[in-house]
Structure formats: C-alpha cells, structure tokens
Motif scaffolding. Structure first.
Motif, short mmCIF file in Angstrom:
data_model
loop_
_atom_site.label_atom_id
_atom_site.label_comp_id
_atom_site.label_asym_id
_atom_site.label_seq_id
_atom_site.Cartn_x
_atom_site.Cartn_y
_atom_site.Cartn_z
N ASP A 261 0.82 -1.22 0.00
CA ASP A 261 0.00 0.00 0.00
C ASP A 261 0.85 1.26 0.00
O ASP A 261 0.53 2.27 0.66
CB ASP A 261 -0.97 0.02 1.20
CG ASP A 261 -2.04 -1.06 1.09
OD1 ASP A 261 -2.19 -1.65 0.00
OD2 ASP A 261 -2.72 -1.32 2.09
N ILE A 262 1.91 1.25 -0.79
CA ILE A 262 2.78 2.41 -0.95
C ILE A 262 2.66 2.89 -2.40
O ILE A 262 2.80 2.09 -3.33
CB ILE A 262 4.24 2.05 -0.63
CG1 ILE A 262 4.38 1.70 0.85
CG2 ILE A 262 5.19 3.19 -0.98
CD1 ILE A 262 5.74 1.17 1.23
N PRO A 263 2.40 4.19 -2.64
CA PRO A 263 2.39 4.70 -4.01
C PRO A 263 3.74 4.45 -4.69
O PRO A 263 4.79 4.56 -4.06
CB PRO A 263 2.13 6.19 -3.83
CG PRO A 263 1.46 6.31 -2.50
CD PRO A 263 2.07 5.25 -1.65
N VAL A 264 3.70 4.12 -5.98
CA VAL A 264 4.92 3.78 -6.70
C VAL A 264 4.92 4.42 -8.08
O VAL A 264 3.88 4.77 -8.63
CB VAL A 264 5.06 2.24 -6.87
CG1 VAL A 264 5.20 1.56 -5.51
CG2 VAL A 264 3.89 1.65 -7.66
N LEU A 265 6.13 4.54 -8.63
CA LEU A 265 6.32 4.90 -10.03
C LEU A 265 7.47 4.07 -10.58
O LEU A 265 8.50 3.92 -9.91
CB LEU A 265 6.65 6.39 -10.19
CG LEU A 265 5.53 7.40 -9.94
CD1 LEU A 265 6.07 8.82 -10.06
CD2 LEU A 265 4.36 7.20 -10.89
N HIS A 266 7.30 3.56 -11.79
CA HIS A 266 8.37 2.82 -12.46
C HIS A 266 8.71 3.54 -13.76
O HIS A 266 7.86 3.70 -14.64
CB HIS A 266 7.89 1.38 -12.76
CG HIS A 266 8.80 0.64 -13.70
ND1 HIS A 266 8.35 -0.32 -14.58
CD2 HIS A 266 10.14 0.71 -13.89
CE1 HIS A 266 9.35 -0.80 -15.28
NE2 HIS A 266 10.45 -0.19 -14.89
N PHE A 267 9.97 3.96 -13.89
CA PHE A 267 10.45 4.65 -15.09
C PHE A 267 11.14 3.64 -16.00
O PHE A 267 11.95 2.82 -15.57
CB PHE A 267 11.42 5.76 -14.69
CG PHE A 267 10.74 6.92 -14.02
CD1 PHE A 267 10.44 8.07 -14.73
CD2 PHE A 267 10.40 6.86 -12.68
CE1 PHE A 267 9.80 9.14 -14.11
CE2 PHE A 267 9.76 7.91 -12.05
CZ PHE A 267 9.46 9.06 -12.77
N PHE A 268 10.85 3.75 -17.33
CA PHE A 268 11.25 2.71 -18.29
C PHE A 268 11.31 3.34 -19.68
O PHE A 268 10.35 4.01 -20.09
CB PHE A 268 10.20 1.60 -18.21
CG PHE A 268 10.26 0.52 -19.26
CD1 PHE A 268 11.38 -0.28 -19.39
CD2 PHE A 268 9.17 0.26 -20.08
CE1 PHE A 268 11.42 -1.31 -20.32
CE2 PHE A 268 9.20 -0.76 -21.01
CZ PHE A 268 10.33 -1.54 -21.14
N THR A 269 12.43 3.13 -20.40
CA THR A 269 12.54 3.71 -21.73
C THR A 269 12.24 2.73 -22.85
O THR A 269 12.42 3.05 -24.03
CB THR A 269 13.95 4.32 -21.96
OG1 THR A 269 14.95 3.33 -21.68
CG2 THR A 269 14.16 5.53 -21.06
N GLY A 270 11.79 1.51 -22.50
CA GLY A 270 11.30 0.60 -23.53
C GLY A 270 12.22 -0.58 -23.81
O GLY A 270 13.43 -0.54 -23.57
N GLN A 271 11.61 -1.65 -24.33
CA GLN A 271 12.37 -2.82 -24.74
C GLN A 271 13.04 -2.54 -26.08
O GLN A 271 12.73 -1.57 -26.78
CB GLN A 271 11.47 -4.04 -24.83
CG GLN A 271 11.15 -4.66 -23.48
CD GLN A 271 10.44 -6.00 -23.60
OE1 GLN A 271 9.89 -6.32 -24.64
NE2 GLN A 271 10.44 -6.77 -22.54
N HIS A 272 13.95 -3.44 -26.47
CA HIS A 272 14.69 -3.28 -27.72
C HIS A 272 15.21 -4.65 -28.12
O HIS A 272 15.07 -5.63 -27.38
CB HIS A 272 15.85 -2.30 -27.53
CG HIS A 272 16.58 -2.48 -26.22
ND1 HIS A 272 17.50 -3.49 -26.01
CD2 HIS A 272 16.48 -1.82 -25.04
CE1 HIS A 272 17.95 -3.41 -24.78
NE2 HIS A 272 17.35 -2.42 -24.15
N GLU A 273 15.83 -4.73 -29.28
CA GLU A 273 16.21 -6.04 -29.80
C GLU A 273 17.39 -6.66 -29.05
O GLU A 273 17.72 -7.83 -29.26
CB GLU A 273 16.53 -5.96 -31.29
CG GLU A 273 17.55 -4.92 -31.65
CD GLU A 273 17.57 -4.64 -33.15
OE1 GLU A 273 18.49 -3.95 -33.59
OE2 GLU A 273 16.67 -5.11 -33.86
N ASP A 274 18.03 -5.91 -28.15
CA ASP A 274 19.11 -6.46 -27.33
C ASP A 274 18.62 -6.93 -25.96
O ASP A 274 19.42 -7.42 -25.15
CB ASP A 274 20.21 -5.42 -27.13
CG ASP A 274 20.84 -4.99 -28.44
OD1 ASP A 274 21.22 -5.88 -29.22
OD2 ASP A 274 20.93 -3.78 -28.69
#
Length: 408
Positions: A261-274
């Motif tokens: 019950d803790i607010p969260v944020l996940h930062f992510f620039t995306g998947q790629h072929e590697d």
C-alpha cells in the motif's frame, strides 16, 4: 584473469579516495557493472558478489549511511531455486543448497519525518538460462540497460540529493538482488524492512532507463497509485513523450511496494532487440538522455517534498486480465507504441513471425478473425490458437497493408 585484476583495481581506487570521492559518471558505473568481469551478475554467483562489493563502496563514497542489517549496507537473504515455475519462492536460512542474494541499502538522512525509497535491481541473467532470448551457445549477458542503467541513475540521484541544500525528506537507496528470479530482493525487503514502511510516502523504481528513442518516449507505470502523480508528471515534463500506465503491478520491483500500500512509479525507456541478449552492452546506451531522466526525477522529488500527504490508491491489476495463450508469434512487442495496433520491436529467429516474413516496425492490425487495436486485443487474438494451427496476419508496413500466413 586480467578482468578481475582490473576490477580489483577499481575497488582499491574507490577505497583509497574515500575522503575525497571522485565524481564517477553514469557511463563509468554502467561500464563497470556491465563488464565481462562480472559474468552477467546472476544472483548467487561470484559476479553478483563483486557487483555488490562495488555498489557497497559506491554508497560509502557517496557518504550514504549504512541501512542494511548488522550496521552495514548489506541485507542478505537466502532461497532455494524453484523447480515449479508457477510456485512461490520461499526464503530460508543459508545452506549449501540455497542461493544467496544481497540487497545494498544506503540512507541519506536529512532529519526528515519521511523517507522516500529509490530502487533499482542490479542482478541480471549471467550466462543466459531462463529468461534469455539468445539463440546459440551460452554467453555473458551483461545487462547494460537491464539494469546497470537504472543503478547508474539511482547513484546519480543520490549524489544530486546529497549535494542539495534544500532537501527535507530522507532518501533510502536500494540496489535489489534477485529481480530476474521473481522480484526476490524487493519482496524480501518489503517483508523485512530495515526501517518502518509507515515513514515511506512513495517508492521510485528505475528499471531499463538507458535506451531512450529518438522520439523521447518515456514510460511511467504506477501513475494510478496516487491521485497526485499525473498532475505532477505532466506539469514537470521537460519534453518527453510520456506513456502513462496506472497499474501498480508489473514485472519489476515497484510491485513489492505497491502490495504494501505504498504509491509507486516505475520509469522505463522501452524494450529493444538487445533485451535479455548478450548484445545488451554499455556502448549502446543513451547517456545524455539518462541524464535527462535523472533531472526529471530530481525535479519530481523536489516538488513532492512540498506534498506532505501522498495518498495511496489501489489500481486495477492489468496482469490479471491478460489472456492465457499456448502459442507465441515470436516477436518483441513495442510496449511504448501508442498508435493503433501492436507494433513489432523485434523478431525472434526461427519463430512463426520470422518464417512468415514479418519485420521489425510492422504493426499487426489483424490476427485471424480478430482486429488488433492495442496490446490487449493482440493477446486476446493470440489466445484462441493452439500449436499446429494456421491463420493469417495483416500488418501495416510503411503505410501499406501486407498479409502473411502464420503457422504456430
């Protein structure tokens, strides 16, 4: 052998310069963590222990207070590798048959009443194994983007917040182990915290933030876990193309804190072929954009210091709505694509998509009798097929529709 000698030299330099710590760049942190000398940092291996030792020294050089167990930076845990992929891992006392993980925990104590958690996992896949998308002989999976990039940004934020003259909140920095094996390090910390979770207003998770695309798309998950998130993120946006997802549950360490019950944020620039391949190496990262992501998060943290109450809100668990399917097309979806259809970000070798001639950049708009408008509709369409079935797929390629036959 020369790799280990080189790494030992780096650690010696870190120790010898402790009183006047050099400002180590994000690029240098990634270069060391994603070097062949660490063997892919699989939890429980010598490479993972060397990575933990490096991070321990980095936290000491940043003058973070030890916040692990036994008055150190380390929080150690042991578990037995599961044979059933659907079973939960159970933690246990260390034994000859158990695997040992190490979380590294450092505290920036500003004398505040709140402690914000900023975390990133530092483990990866070692020589491959479960989770690897590599086809061929075993090879070192260095995991530069996944997730040396997140650890490097976390350490950069630690330095920036340490140098701040206005910070009121305390900040707990955690480098998690065992993420690739099932969020084990964050799960263990959330159930065995080294400080009261009642003091924690929110948690920031950095996982794969090193491959920003030219259109500057930045995915942020967990935006529904507090009513304040969307307003703050949009108001402070320096020019990213934001893709916001409300769910607090996802395949990374923020989930362990959302479930408390803790607010969260996940930062992510995306998947790629590697992704999850030996080719995920340090030179391929976009370091200037990693700086930009770090600056954005720093401004968010500074703004959130003025928000003394951060309300928690439960979100719909999107993973519970994902259909089960018995076949795979053999593609890496572009999770940052916000157009109509499912854009292919990579094609696996010798899989149905490759055999049908599908290409990276194709946008799947129809699979069988089903129209594909987004990721969820694509998965629903895929879920009706079984191994041996054949169907047709329609993709948009450079503005034109291309039809192909698929055999699963």
């Amino acid at each position: 052998m020369r790799y280990y000698t080189f790494f030992a030299g780096i650690l010696f330099l870190s120790l010898s310069c402790k009183q006047q710590a050099p400002e180590i760049s994000m690029q240098e942190d990634v270069r060391i963590l994603a070097s062949d000398s660490l063997g892919g940092r699989e939890t429980g291996t010598e490479g993972a222990r060397m990575a933990a030792e490096y991070l321990e020294k980095r936290m000491a050089d940043l003058d973070l207070s030890p916040a692990g167990t036994k008055a150190g930076y380390r929080q150690e845990f042991s578990f037995r590798d599961k044979t059933d992929p659907h079973a939960e891992v159970s933690f246990e006392k260390a034994s000859d048959s158990s695997i040992n993980g190490i979380n590294l925990i450092g505290l920036l104590d500003n004398g505040g009443s709140r402690t914000v958690i900023i975390g990133a996992h530092y483990d990866h896949l070692g020589m491959g194994g479960n989770g690897s998308l590599h086809r061929g002989d075993a090879a070192i999976h260095n995991g530069a983007d996944d997730n040396a990039s997140g650890v490097a940004v976390m350490l950069h934020l630690a330095r920036a917040l340490k140098q701040s003259q206005t910070a009121k909140d305390n900040y707990l920095f955690i480098a998690f182990s065992g993420e690739e094996m099932g969020l084990l390090g964050s799960n263990y910390f959330a159930k065995n915290p080294t400080l009261s979770l009642d003091e924690v207003p929110f948690m920031i998770n950095l996982d794969m933030v090193g491959r920003m695309r030219e259109d500057r798309t930045l995915s942020i998950s967990g935006t529904g876990t507090s009513p304040i998130w969307k307003q703050e993120l949009n108001a402070l946006n320096p020019g990213f193309k934001l893709v916001l997802s409300e769910s607090g549950v996802g395949p990374s360490d923020h989930t362990s804190f959302y479930l408390q019950d803790i607010p969260v944020l996940h930062f992510f620039t995306g998947q790629h072929e590697d992704y999850h391949k030996p080719s995920d190496d340090a030179p391929k990262l976009n370091y200037s954009e990693m700086d930009a992501v770090s600056d954005y998060i720093l401004k968010l943290l500074q703004s959130m210091e003025q928000q003394r109450e951060v309300a928690f809100r439960k979100t719909k668990n999107e993973s519970e709505e994902v259909p089960r399917f018995k076949v795979a097309l053999g593609v890496i979806p572009d999770y940052l694509f916000d157009g109509e259809g499912m854009r292919i970000d990579g094609v696996s070798e010798d899989k149905p998509a490759q055999r049908a001639g599908l290409q990276k950049g194709d946008i799947v708009i129809q699979l069988g009798d089903s129209t594909v408008t987004d990721m969820m509709s694509y998965m629903r369409a895929l879920s009706v097929f079984e191994e041996g079935d054949s169907t047709r797929v329609v993709v948009s390629r450079n503005g034109e529709q291309v039809e192909a036959s698929i055999k699963f």
